[in-house]
Design an enzyme around this catalytic site. Sequence first.
Site, PDB file in Angstrom:
ATOM      1  N   GLU A 145      41.149  46.543  30.183  1.00 24.22           N
ATOM      2  CA  GLU A 145      41.335  48.000  30.110  1.00 24.22           C
ATOM      3  C   GLU A 145      40.996  48.570  28.737  1.00 24.22           C
ATOM      4  OE1 GLU A 145      43.413  46.042  31.741  1.00 24.22           O
ATOM      5  OE2 GLU A 145      43.017  46.758  33.767  1.00 24.22           O
ATOM      6  N   HIS A 163      53.337  49.547  39.205  1.00 23.45           N
ATOM      7  CA  HIS A 163      52.202  50.117  39.939  1.00 23.45           C
ATOM      8  C   HIS A 163      52.596  51.450  40.571  1.00 23.45           C
ATOM      9  CE1 HIS A 163      50.813  45.973  39.637  1.00 23.45           C
ATOM     10  NE2 HIS A 163      49.622  46.337  40.069  1.00 23.45           N
TER      11      HIS A 163
HETATM   12  C1  LIG Z   1      46.213  45.416  33.549  1.00 24.98           C
HETATM   13  C2  LIG Z   1      45.878  45.332  34.972  1.00 24.98           C
HETATM   14  N1  LIG Z   1      44.640  45.649  35.378  1.00 24.98           N
HETATM   15  C3  LIG Z   1      44.320  45.594  36.686  1.00 24.98           C
HETATM   16  C4  LIG Z   1      45.254  45.222  37.605  1.00 24.98           C
HETATM   17  C5  LIG Z   1      44.919  45.242  39.084  1.00 24.98           C
HETATM   18  N2  LIG Z   1      44.768  43.891  39.563  1.00 24.98           N
HETATM   19  C6  LIG Z   1      45.803  43.212  40.072  1.00 24.98           C
HETATM   20  S1  LIG Z   1      45.420  41.663  40.425  1.00 24.98           S
HETATM   21  C7  LIG Z   1      43.838  41.864  39.904  1.00 24.98           C
HETATM   22  C8  LIG Z   1      42.899  40.720  39.937  1.00 24.98           C
HETATM   23  C9  LIG Z   1      43.442  39.596  39.132  1.00 24.98           C
HETATM   24  O1  LIG Z   1      42.537  38.545  39.125  1.00 24.98           O
HETATM   25  P1  LIG Z   1      42.935  37.164  38.509  1.00 24.98           P
HETATM   26  O2  LIG Z   1      43.506  37.360  37.151  1.00 24.98           O
HETATM   27  O3  LIG Z   1      41.763  36.277  38.624  1.00 24.98           O
HETATM   28  O4  LIG Z   1      44.137  36.651  39.417  1.00 24.98           O
HETATM   29  P2  LIG Z   1      44.094  36.319  40.988  1.00 24.98           P
HETATM   30  O5  LIG Z   1      44.356  37.585  41.710  1.00 24.98           O
HETATM   31  O6  LIG Z   1      42.790  35.732  41.291  1.00 24.98           O
HETATM   32  O7  LIG Z   1      45.233  35.375  41.193  1.00 24.98           O
HETATM   33  C10 LIG Z   1      43.630  43.144  39.466  1.00 24.98           C
HETATM   34  C11 LIG Z   1      42.363  43.675  38.962  1.00 24.98           C
HETATM   35  C12 LIG Z   1      46.540  44.910  37.141  1.00 24.98           C
HETATM   36  N3  LIG Z   1      47.532  44.571  37.978  1.00 24.98           N
HETATM   37  N4  LIG Z   1      46.824  44.952  35.833  1.00 24.98           N
END
Ligand SMILES: Cc1ncc(C[n+]2csc(CCOP(=O)(O)OP(=O)(O)O)c2C)c(N)n1
Lengths: 330, 344
Positions: B63, B131
């Site tokens: 971000e 959220h």
């Molecule tokens: C700071 C932030 N940015 C975006 C999100 C939205 N978001 C939640 S999970 C996710 C993907 C996360 O990917 P990863 O770290 O690879 O974990 P996975 O879901 O694959 O376990 C996103 C973009 C968030 N929760 N927090």
Amino acid sequence: MSGTAVVETEIEPLSGEDRWSLYRQMLLIRRFEERCNALFLQGKIPSTLHLYIGQEAVAVGICAALRVDDYLTSTHRPHGHALAKGVSAGPIMAELFAKSNGCCKGKGGSMHVGGMEVGMPPAIAIVGGGAPVAAGMALSSKMRRSGQVTASFFGDGGANEGAVHEAMNMAAIWRLPVLFVCENNLYGASTPVGQTVAVENIADRAAGYGMPGVIVDGNDVLAVRDAALAAVRRARAGEGPTLLECKTYRFCGHSRSDACNYRTRDEEAAWKQRDPLLVLGAVLAAAEDPRFEEMERSVSEEIDAAVAYAEAGPDPLPEDALLHVYWEGE
Amino acid sequence: MALLTIAEALREGIREEMRRDPTVFCLGEDIGVPGGFGGAFTVTLGLSEEFGHERILDTPISEIGIAGLAIGAAMTGMRPIADVQYGDFLFCMMDQLANQAAKMTYMSGGTVKVPMVMRAPVGSTRRGSQHAQSLEAFFTHIPGLKVVAPSTAYDAKGLLKSAVRDDNPVLMFEHKLLYGSKGGRSEKGALSPIGEVPDEDYTVPIGKGIIRRPGRDVTVVGKLLTVYRALGAAETLAARGIEVEVIDPRTLVPLDMELILESVRRTGRLVVVEEDNRTHGWAAEVAAQVAEEAFFYLDAPIKRVSAPDTPPPFAPPMEALYVPSEQRVIDAVLYVLGEPPDAR
Ligand SMILES: Cc1ncc(C[n+]2csc(CCOP(=O)(O)OP(=O)(O)O)c2C)c(N)n1
Ligand SMILES: [Mg+2]
């Protein structure tokens, strides 16, 4: 010590008994998540879910190397971490049901389950947000000379948050007892890791901080446990953090609403061949060994009990929303 | 004319601005991945097919980078539209927005401009504390940022276009329950207002509010979801002979105080409704300005209807207490009219 390397400490292999116990934990997570999915479809769970199916070997392998009083920070996908760290299935399920007997009293929901009594604060759903907190818990352990270690879970996506980089650097300069556990499941939500990371392995970044980077097969619970134990020993010995990259795959969608149209069915099928339950199962016994079925039964009973606990729990009162904004004492 | 949801109206607004001006581009997480989501709430769905992945730029989950890159690009000739999946993540990029985007023009003595748009969904929707927040007041407090908050499809598209064409950083708050996103991304409890949106180019000026429902007895000011809570309350109260005027400022900075003051001078009574936490909040600011500028027109104390000073809770019964309900608006209107609250 820096650079990508396999840590070479002598790790004694687990006994057969202990391996079965890891299998049971993975099975518990698998069946728990499957039940959650079904309960969601029945309308019993009022929030979205990020299921851990496919990644069980990571949580279980890491936690097998931890003590009960060690710490863990988790993510938006925390059910598996919580179960592996020792939070009981009942309070987790009750939390998903939004009941007041949930592990967060209905305040948290799926993305914030945890249990400080087993070293797990509420899961942090701000991607990357857990890593500095983990480093802080490790700093505290170091200052208190408690010998505790902290495992900080984050994804391949989370690896790209600034907060994670600051945490890794601080942990490295102060030799904090942390395991940075990157669960590389190839996607951050819909985005493939190849599009967001320019190095081949996330563990390669460890060199930039001056800590060992270790790559492990995240679907092989024994390999994860061995790598974790080596890193834990290093941390407890005051030698500092390790970045452990576990290569794995999530079998479900990112969240309940995800149809996975950004990846291929072939890719999914290939990974399902390497289902962590199959991988360990093959080591344990022949498929028709009666112990597998026995274990299915006992896991299923445990989950039934968790659901019953959740069903029986009272709804929170609306006014409960006003409680616990500030510390109210034990 | 087309009947569009807010998500669709925003998408059309972005599409038209990108066609009109090659310097406009989008960046954010999961906004253009083939087979993906089109952002967390489908706003950018399909746009990468038309504009390619250079102008619908999928970012890592970073971000600080998203905001910072948007600022840098905006300072040097581009007009980025940046996206966070949930408004709560604006906190991750707070330095970039509050110290960089908001201050560049000022610190440069008016020689540097930052024509960027930052879009952020707010509102409590059963996802727990991280959220769900309504963060408007944090940002309306920062001089140098403009802040808009459309509650209809028409305004969403018109304000998006104005924001893109504005030479300042504009933060657009969107409410998750108002998008009308379809399929898996549709929200439980969504209102999904569908509205008529012209096919031809139009803008909604930044800084102009609108009277959503005229009335002579009490002025109720709401924004985003609470506009609909106010309209619902007005409908119920109309049946009892009470005429509520509902104002939707549409832009929070600069705020159309003239519209609000003019209304309060007529009605003599004001209720402000918000989903933000109460203390030091947005409603408090509206109330303070009215108290300063129209005190002698007031026939009753000003009443705020806000979320309590707690993080957003997860469990639905607690969330119902947190998010202002129609009934709470009704009670506030009755209060400023000096009438007893509804028996419950
Ligand atoms: C700071 C932030 N940015 C975006 C999100 C939205 N978001 C939640 S999970 C996710 C993907 C996360 O990917 P990863 O770290 O690879 O974990 P996975 O879901 O694959 O376990 C996103 C973009 C968030 N929760 N927090
Ligand atoms: Mg991932």
